[in-house]
Motif scaffolding. Structure first.
Motif, short mmCIF file in Angstrom:
data_model
loop_
_atom_site.label_atom_id
_atom_site.label_comp_id
_atom_site.label_asym_id
_atom_site.label_seq_id
_atom_site.Cartn_x
_atom_site.Cartn_y
_atom_site.Cartn_z
N UNK A 1 -9.88 -3.44 14.83
CA UNK A 1 -8.62 -3.65 14.13
C UNK A 1 -8.75 -4.66 12.99
N UNK A 2 -9.79 -5.46 13.00
CA UNK A 2 -9.99 -6.41 11.91
C UNK A 2 -10.30 -5.69 10.59
N UNK A 3 -10.83 -4.48 10.68
CA UNK A 3 -11.15 -3.72 9.47
C UNK A 3 -9.95 -2.94 8.92
N UNK A 4 -8.85 -2.95 9.65
CA UNK A 4 -7.66 -2.21 9.22
C UNK A 4 -7.18 -2.66 7.85
N UNK A 5 -7.06 -3.96 7.65
CA UNK A 5 -6.62 -4.48 6.36
C UNK A 5 -7.64 -4.20 5.26
N UNK A 6 -8.92 -4.11 5.61
CA UNK A 6 -9.94 -3.75 4.61
C UNK A 6 -9.72 -2.33 4.11
N UNK A 7 -9.44 -1.41 5.02
CA UNK A 7 -9.18 -0.03 4.62
C UNK A 7 -7.92 0.07 3.77
N UNK A 8 -6.88 -0.62 4.19
CA UNK A 8 -5.62 -0.56 3.46
C UNK A 8 -5.75 -1.24 2.10
N UNK A 9 -6.46 -2.35 2.04
CA UNK A 9 -6.71 -3.01 0.76
C UNK A 9 -7.52 -2.15 -0.19
N UNK A 10 -8.49 -1.42 0.36
CA UNK A 10 -9.28 -0.50 -0.47
C UNK A 10 -8.40 0.60 -1.04
N UNK A 11 -7.46 1.09 -0.24
CA UNK A 11 -6.53 2.10 -0.74
C UNK A 11 -5.65 1.57 -1.86
N UNK B 1 8.12 9.74 -2.64
CA UNK B 1 6.73 9.30 -2.74
C UNK B 1 6.44 8.09 -1.87
N UNK B 2 7.36 7.15 -1.84
CA UNK B 2 7.18 5.97 -1.00
C UNK B 2 7.20 6.36 0.47
N UNK B 3 8.07 7.29 0.85
CA UNK B 3 8.10 7.77 2.22
C UNK B 3 6.77 8.45 2.58
N UNK B 4 6.23 9.22 1.65
CA UNK B 4 4.92 9.84 1.89
C UNK B 4 3.84 8.77 2.05
N UNK B 5 3.92 7.70 1.26
CA UNK B 5 2.97 6.60 1.40
C UNK B 5 3.09 5.90 2.74
N UNK B 6 4.32 5.72 3.22
CA UNK B 6 4.54 5.10 4.53
C UNK B 6 3.94 5.97 5.63
N UNK B 7 4.16 7.28 5.55
CA UNK B 7 3.59 8.18 6.54
C UNK B 7 2.06 8.17 6.49
N UNK B 8 1.50 8.13 5.29
CA UNK B 8 0.04 8.09 5.16
C UNK B 8 -0.53 6.82 5.78
N UNK B 9 0.10 5.68 5.54
CA UNK B 9 -0.36 4.42 6.11
C UNK B 9 -0.23 4.46 7.63
N UNK B 10 0.85 5.03 8.14
CA UNK B 10 1.03 5.13 9.60
C UNK B 10 -0.05 6.00 10.22
N UNK B 11 -0.36 7.14 9.58
CA UNK B 11 -1.43 8.01 10.08
C UNK B 11 -2.78 7.31 10.00
N UNK B 12 -3.00 6.55 8.95
CA UNK B 12 -4.26 5.82 8.80
C UNK B 12 -4.41 4.78 9.91
N UNK C 1 0.83 -1.21 0.00
CA UNK C 1 0.00 0.00 0.00
C UNK C 1 0.86 1.26 0.00
N UNK C 2 1.91 1.28 0.79
CA UNK C 2 2.77 2.45 0.86
C UNK C 2 3.45 2.73 -0.48
N UNK C 3 3.88 1.69 -1.16
CA UNK C 3 4.56 1.87 -2.45
C UNK C 3 3.58 2.32 -3.52
N UNK C 4 2.38 1.72 -3.56
CA UNK C 4 1.42 2.12 -4.59
C UNK C 4 0.86 3.51 -4.33
#
Length: 95
Positions: A60-70, A38-49, A18-21
């Protein structure tokens, strides 16, 4: 203690993808727009999410659903913008 937990780090592969894409690297690995910044920005965005999910009290079970949707949204965005630059219609997008 001398024990090991088998599930440690099992959520890291999806977060890395997710961070790379989100950072702008092409879904097919073309890397035309991807960069380390850009990858660093993606990592920060995922961490904030992930932090926001905890703060909002979302299970927390929905965490991967949100990240997969992204991931799906960023791949679709990459496919649509890539086809528009090459002159193809957006209807012809295949993922």
């Amino acid at each position: 203690m001398g024990s090991v937990e088998m599930t440690i780090g099992s959520d890291l592969p999806i977060a890395c993808i997710a961070a790379v894409t989100i950072g702008g690297t092409g879904a097919k690995g073309n890397g035309k727009r991807g960069s380390v910044i850009g990858t660093l920005a993606g990592v920060l965005f995922i961490a904030f999410l992930k932090n926001g999910i905890v703060i909002l009290g979302i299970p927390s079970l929905l965490e991967n659903c949100f990240i997969g949707s992204l991931i799906v949204l960023s791949v679709l965005f990459d496919a649509v913008t890539g086809n528009q630059k090459s002159g193809k219609k957006a209807k012809e997008v295949t993922v």
